[in-house]
Motif scaffolding. Structure first.
Motif, PDB file in Angstrom:
ATOM      1  N   ILE A 466       0.845  -1.204   0.000  1.00  0.00           N
ATOM      2  CA  ILE A 466       0.000   0.000   0.000  1.00  0.00           C
ATOM      3  C   ILE A 466       0.878   1.251   0.000  1.00  0.00           C
ATOM      4  N   ALA A 467       0.252   2.367  -0.347  1.00  0.00           N
ATOM      5  CA  ALA A 467       0.958   3.645  -0.305  1.00  0.00           C
ATOM      6  C   ALA A 467       0.914   4.196   1.110  1.00  0.00           C
ATOM      7  N   VAL A 468       2.074   4.684   1.582  1.00  0.00           N
ATOM      8  CA  VAL A 468       2.045   5.455   2.839  1.00  0.00           C
ATOM      9  C   VAL A 468       2.689   6.813   2.565  1.00  0.00           C
ATOM     10  N   MET A 525      -8.245  -8.594  -0.844  1.00  0.00           N
ATOM     11  CA  MET A 525      -7.606  -7.851   0.233  1.00  0.00           C
ATOM     12  C   MET A 525      -8.231  -6.461   0.299  1.00  0.00           C
ATOM     13  N   LEU A 526      -8.547  -6.028   1.507  1.00  0.00           N
ATOM     14  CA  LEU A 526      -9.175  -4.711   1.669  1.00  0.00           C
ATOM     15  C   LEU A 526      -8.081  -3.661   1.842  1.00  0.00           C
ATOM     16  N   LYS A 527      -7.636  -3.117   0.728  1.00  0.00           N
ATOM     17  CA  LYS A 527      -6.520  -2.158   0.778  1.00  0.00           C
ATOM     18  C   LYS A 527      -6.927  -0.873   1.512  1.00  0.00           C
ATOM     19  N   ALA A 528      -8.198  -0.479   1.354  1.00  0.00           N
ATOM     20  CA  ALA A 528      -8.633   0.760   2.009  1.00  0.00           C
ATOM     21  C   ALA A 528      -8.506   0.598   3.529  1.00  0.00           C
ATOM     22  N   LYS A 529      -8.846  -0.586   4.018  1.00  0.00           N
ATOM     23  CA  LYS A 529      -8.765  -0.861   5.454  1.00  0.00           C
ATOM     24  C   LYS A 529      -7.288  -0.851   5.903  1.00  0.00           C
ATOM     25  N   LEU A 530      -6.432  -1.465   5.063  1.00  0.00           N
ATOM     26  CA  LEU A 530      -5.004  -1.487   5.397  1.00  0.00           C
ATOM     27  C   LEU A 530      -4.445  -0.061   5.447  1.00  0.00           C
ATOM     28  N   ARG A 531      -4.869   0.758   4.462  1.00  0.00           N
ATOM     29  CA  ARG A 531      -4.373   2.144   4.432  1.00  0.00           C
ATOM     30  C   ARG A 531      -4.799   2.881   5.697  1.00  0.00           C
TER      31      ARG A 531
END
Ligand code: ADP
Length: 542
Positions: A466-468, A525-531
């Motif tokens: 993911i982007a941070v 995979m829930l990328k929004a949740k990871l972000r």
């Protein structure tokens, strides 16, 4: 001048009538929620679908009415696929993996009138029923002996009693092929769920295309086991395409663990399967742990999210199972592309062939596809330029149900929200979802490539990138890893694993080890949740 051929409408009921007449003895095998294995044939399915249709009509269901299901892959669900759509009503497949509040919101939006559900889902139905305003009748997909003894719901109908009491005699009605047939909501990975309303015509055309040799290659020689749920984009169209070609159907019910699936694959001599990558991780682990082989499986369709190259190779090299890497979306019924080699690829080395197969594949006829820049200008098909992927065709959405979100089209094309390249041979490769792309110093880094490389490491069970936030580059990639049990793995090991495989500036800045990665209702995979989880993450400054 008009052609002088029959104008038979393309109706879903015609698929079943064909299977009844020409493949009547072909089997449909289901693992039931009651625990046992049920078998019958297309002839039996056709009789029971007519009974369902008569029962629904007697209950007052009219063309256009929405009839909802909350059910696993099984023969009763299949009867509803045909019984509901066959009389011009709309089958709305609810997704039980959503939260009860989401299900209620969707059922209200769809104005569902009847809900038919599998026993397993009684607690979910009890949780959302008080909020589902339009549903007047609840029917459990079981027989009297298995009906729940108590329930918070006012009145529960027993499916078997209702169906067996109805007449099996019915002429499927003829109506306009553009009538609505089924309704499926996007899983809302990227916002409010939106309804996609398929038509009879779009469904039948999609089935023709799905069965083609360079698509899913389905025939009467196959036994098809859709692992992909019938509540997720109509199990990628397999419940329609299988009767069209006369393939045996094997429906796994709630048994989606490696052991239960493997048993069905072997006992029913399954030749083709289909599902998202996360499902196959479980199955491959089970098969490897027990030193097993597939004796009849020839092909598996993997899509919904990118198939990691390591998984594709494992299927092909260890088990001799061909992987058909497919791409599509709810808004596309869902099939768009399938990664099958061309004649010219036969002379390539296996490695070169793999490089083609890793891509999401070529458009099947019926799907027109292009990539454009942010100004809407078409980009070259050179396999290098990447841009927004646009599609159009007879099974691509024109408008969402009740126009949720306004007109989605741009000059007649549907913007998929995916970013991709297309090469000179027409093979499309998804770089990312536009929302997941990592924008580093004005350049784009695709997270899928980085995840695929991480997944090829033997110690990695699952990986997301993911982007941070980064003070200088705006965004930088963070690699999030779930280790395989008992494996020692360090940040340095993971970063070193990227060396020589990608441009140095694409290498993730850091690695976070986690117990699990959140998955959405369709196994992605829930990328929004990871972000969200990593929004305060500080990258190392060196
Ligand atoms: P949702 O949009 O609600 O997640 P869909 O199941 O319709 O539900 O998801 C479609 C999206 O899934 C595509 O737009 C794409 O981003 C992703 N997808 C599907 N198949 C693939 C694939 N083979 N490789 C990469 N991404 C894929």
């Amino acid at each position: 001048m008009q052609g002088l051929m029959m104008g038979s409408p393309l109706l879903i009921s015609s698929l079943l009538s064909h299977a009844e007449r020409h493949h009547g003895a072909t089997e449909i095998v289901s693992r039931r929620t009651e625990g046992d294995i049920h078998r019958y044939t297309y002839r039996d399915l056709a009789i029971r679908a007519r009974q369902v249709a008569n029962a629904l009509r007697e209950a007052g269901v009219k063309p256009g009415d929405r009839v909802a299901t909350l059910a696993w892959n099984g023969y009763r669900h299949l009867e509803l696929y045909y019984g509901v759509s066959g009389i011009g009503a709309v089958l709305h497949t609810l997704n039980p993996r959503l939260f009860p509040e989401q299900i209620a919101w969707i059922a209200n939006h769809a104005e569902d009138q009847i809900l038919l559900f599998d026993l397993t889902f009684l607690p979910i139905v009890e949780a959302f029923a008080p909020h589902a305003k339009s549903i007047q009748r609840y029917i459990v997909l079981t027989d009297r002996a298995h009906m729940p003894l108590t329930s918070k719901l006012p009145e529960l109908g027993c499916y078997e009693e209702i169906v067996t009491a109805a007449s099996p005699v019915l002429e499927w009605p003829e109506f306009d092929e553009t009538s609505a047939s089924s309704l499926c909501y996007t899983s809302g990975t990227t916002g409010e769920p939106k309804g996609v309303l398929y038509s009879h015509r779009s469904t039948v055309l999609h089935s023709y295309a799905a069965a083609l040799p360079d698509a899913l290659n389905l025939s009467a020689r196959d036994a098809v086991l859709p692992v992909v749920p019938m509540f997720h984009v109509n199990a990628w169209g397999l419940p329609y395409a299988a009767p069209m070609v006369g393939a045996k159907l094997v429906l796994p019910g709630p048994g989606l663990d490696g052991k239960s699936l493997y048993e069905l694959f072997e006992n029913e001599h399954v030749t083709v399967s289909a599902g998202v990558p996360t499902v196959w991780l479980g199955l491959l682990n089970y098969v490897a742990e027990h030193g097993l082989k597939f004796s009849s499986m020839r092909r598996t369709i993997i899509g919904g999210s990118a198939c990691p190259p390591a998984m594709l190779r494992s299927f092909e090299e260890r088990y001799g199972v061909q992987v058909l890497h497919a791409w599509g979306m709810t808004e596309m019924s869902p099939l768009g592309t399938v990664g099958v080699l061309k004649h010219k690829h036969a002379s390539l080395s296996r490695e070169e062939q793999y490089a083609v197969q890793y891509k999401q594949g070529r458009a099947i006829y019926g799907v027109d596809m292009k990539i454009v820049d942010d100004a809407g200008v078409e980009l070259p098909q050179d396999g290098i330029a990447f841009g927004n992927l646009y599609v159009r065709g007879p099974w691509v959405i024109q408008r969402y149900f009740k126009d949720a979100g306004g007109d989605p089209l741009v000059s007649g094309w549907f913007p998929t929200g995916d970013v991709a390249t297309i090469d000179a041979d027409g093979y499309m490769q998804i770089t990312d979802r536009s929302k997941d792309v990592i924008k580093s110093g004005g350049e784009w880094i695709g997270s899928i490539d980085l995840e695929n490389i991480a997944m090829a490491h033997p110690g990695v069970a699952m990986a997301a990138v993911i982007a941070v936030r980064h003070p200088k580059w705006d965004e930088r990639p963070l690699l999030i890893v779930v280790k395989k049990p008992g494996v020692e793995l360090s940040r340095a090991d993971m970063l070193q694993h990227y060396e020589g495989k990608i441009a140095k500036w694409w290498t993730p800045d850091d690695v976070a080890f986690v117990e699990s990665i959140p998955l959405g209702a369709t196994g992605k995979m829930l990328k929004a949740k990871l972000r969200e989880q990593f929004k305060d993450y500080r990258l190392p400054t060196i």
